[in-house]
Scaffold this active site. Sequence first.
Site, PDB file in Angstrom:
ATOM      1  N   GLY B  70      46.457  20.593  -6.460  1.00 38.19           N
ATOM      2  CA  GLY B  70      46.439  21.062  -7.663  1.00 38.19           C
ATOM      3  C   GLY B  70      47.141  22.146  -7.938  1.00 38.19           C
ATOM      4  N   SER B  71      47.189  23.255  -6.987  1.00 40.37           N
ATOM      5  CA  SER B  71      47.781  24.460  -7.232  1.00 40.37           C
ATOM      6  C   SER B  71      49.160  24.224  -7.472  1.00 40.37           C
ATOM      7  CB  SER B  71      47.450  25.332  -6.050  1.00 40.37           C
ATOM      8  OG  SER B  71      46.405  25.705  -5.854  1.00 40.37           O
ATOM      9  N   ASN B 151      36.401  24.621 -13.756  1.00 36.75           N
ATOM     10  CA  ASN B 151      35.786  24.525 -12.612  1.00 36.75           C
ATOM     11  C   ASN B 151      34.555  25.032 -12.179  1.00 36.75           C
ATOM     12  OD1 ASN B 151      38.220  26.446 -12.757  1.00 36.75           O
ATOM     13  ND2 ASN B 151      37.543  27.051 -10.695  1.00 36.75           N
ATOM     14  N   GLN B 179      39.735  19.326 -12.308  1.00 37.11           N
ATOM     15  CA  GLN B 179      38.234  18.892 -12.338  1.00 37.11           C
ATOM     16  C   GLN B 179      37.875  17.627 -13.108  1.00 37.11           C
ATOM     17  OE1 GLN B 179      35.874  20.308 -10.519  1.00 37.11           O
ATOM     18  NE2 GLN B 179      36.957  22.066  -9.616  1.00 37.11           N
ATOM     19  N   SER B 199      44.103  16.716  -8.527  1.00 37.79           N
ATOM     20  CA  SER B 199      44.090  16.944  -6.886  1.00 37.79           C
ATOM     21  C   SER B 199      43.142  16.200  -6.022  1.00 37.79           C
ATOM     22  CB  SER B 199      43.628  18.548  -6.618  1.00 37.79           C
ATOM     23  OG  SER B 199      43.367  18.831  -5.352  1.00 37.79           O
ATOM     24  N   HIS B 201      41.361  16.100  -3.506  1.00 39.22           N
ATOM     25  CA  HIS B 201      40.021  16.184  -2.714  1.00 39.22           C
ATOM     26  C   HIS B 201      38.782  16.490  -3.918  1.00 39.22           C
ATOM     27  CE1 HIS B 201      39.908  21.063  -2.933  1.00 39.22           C
ATOM     28  NE2 HIS B 201      41.001  20.433  -3.408  1.00 39.22           N
ATOM     29  N   THR B 237      59.341  15.271   3.503  1.00 37.62           N
ATOM     30  CA  THR B 237      58.889  13.805   3.789  1.00 37.62           C
ATOM     31  C   THR B 237      57.555  13.647   3.152  1.00 37.62           C
ATOM     32  OG1 THR B 237      60.215  13.863   5.811  1.00 37.62           O
ATOM     33  CG2 THR B 237      58.250  12.306   5.569  1.00 37.62           C
ATOM     34  N   CYS B 324      30.093  39.475  -4.770  1.00 34.55           N
ATOM     35  CA  CYS B 324      29.961  39.268  -3.167  1.00 34.55           C
ATOM     36  C   CYS B 324      30.477  37.920  -2.712  1.00 34.55           C
ATOM     37  CB  CYS B 324      28.613  39.494  -2.839  1.00 34.55           C
ATOM     38  SG  CYS B 324      28.063  41.020  -2.832  1.00 34.55           S
TER      39      CYS B 324
END
Lengths: 143, 397
Positions: B70-71, B151, B179, B199, B201, B237, B324
């Site tokens: 996706g990126s 997302n 997404q 994407s 995955h 490839t 965090c």
Amino acid sequence: MALYSEKVMDHFRNPRNVGVIEDADGVGEVGNPVCGDIMKIYLKIDNETISDVKFETFGCGSAIASSSMATELIKGKPLSEALKLTNKAVTEALDGLPAHKLHCSVLAEEAIKAAVKDYYDKNGIAYDPKDFPDCDHCESCGV
Amino acid sequence: MNVYCDNAATTRMSKTAVEAMLPFLYDNFGNPSSLYSIGQRAKEALEAARADVATVINAKPGEIYFTSGGSEADNQAILSAAAQGEKKGKKHIISTAFEHHAVLHTLNALKKRGFEITLLDVHSDGVVTPEQVANAIREDTCLVTIMYANNEIGTIQPIKQIGEICRSKKVLFHTDAVQAAGHVPIDVEDLNVDMLSMSAHKFHGPKGTGALYARKGVILTSLINGGAQENRKRAGTENVAGIVSMAAALKEAAGQIGENGKKPISLRNRLIAGLGEIPYGELNGDADRRLPGNVSFCCEGIEGESLLLMLDDKGISASSGSACTSGSLDPSHVLLAIGRPHEVAHGSLRLTLDADTTEEEIDYVIASVKDVVSYLRNMSPLWRDLVNGKRQHVFAK
Ligand SMILES: Cc1ncc(COP(=O)(O)O)c(C=O)c1O
């Protein structure tokens, strides 16, 4: 590698000294909600010795573990010794913290100092303000 | 009980996707550019995958370019539109404040090259309006790029209406559908999009494989220079096994969308209702215009990372937008974009389900989150202050 050491996870899962001391002799609170962590330390002091200590923490895993470890390190100790507790000692006792979490141990050190200062203030005991840095000196949060 | 609730981060590959990939790792390992049979068999599989992906989104095979994910697709779409715009002196791009960093950081790089970027407000419901886009388009606008579904908070944008506006104003329109693909129906003709990223995955395909749809006539810039693969728009490839597997995963996922599919809308709503019982917690983003599997909450008085660690101990994998967990000082830009104050954004929790999530698991998650939230609140000085009235609540209840 796990994010945290076993020690950190142990203190996070089974935090020592959680709670409040209603008739505390000194209370210190540092941090703020905008940064995402607040630590509050309650001290019971007899003969210049920390006879009991409790903490409350709003924050991440390492903040909770750092508070827990810090309270363990000062419990039963004379105030003079508690004041020498450094964030480095807290970090080492936890077998290390990730670099971006080191400020949690700084908060723990500061919370203890703030609680002792509160005790000194309440009882008119003289002290050197240089020994009690305030939150402003640290750059860990942008507020 | 182990419950994986982070399908927006990544998904487990489906059996179909794994099986589709295997022959191309061993028996049919040839290079699709080679002329002998095992090479040509790989080439055939590659082109069949392209046709399959095209069919699912109602595109033509020649409009599908395989990428590393996706990126890369986002980068290529934006940089291509920028390159064409620049030639005509059009250096204005419209996007939203809560795009994925693959989009935002690419736009930032363009800003440094003199582009002007307008980031539209996404309001407290996490949805932009077509009117905002219409009002923002200028003579020198070369691209509108707006994500199909967010997302973090799962909100779905009015892509079709935005596409109509862009079409009528002759501005290129790209949507990051990473997404959305495999989770909601996508028809590029109906949506009026010129470019679309996906994407594998995120829909039970392999990591490191994605695709960019670019309508015929859109001129792409190659980000990776070298051989003539992907119609000279993406050298290297081809990841044949990954691409074949992605196509299989997408077909399977798309087939499960809809009323007869087993997509988890009712479970999502059960989870939203259950977590809604937590006092001083609130759903992030619009309740209806959201992905079938996305639940995102903010809870007052607690911090997200400790919540995640405790849920992990209970076997629940989830995510948060707290500072965090992001490794930065600020909580997620998405939560800030919908107007959550910092102190509440730190207490965010994202649970993203898939078609295999069960009702039992949902009930376990609800009970666990409630337990952990009240445990953490009990040790939180912030919560104590809120309860004592020393600080003001952010939420009404
Ligand atoms: C909306 C969105 N765009 C882009 C990406 C990047 O995709 P990838 O991980 O395949 O590069 C993701 C996933 O992290 C995403 O959720």
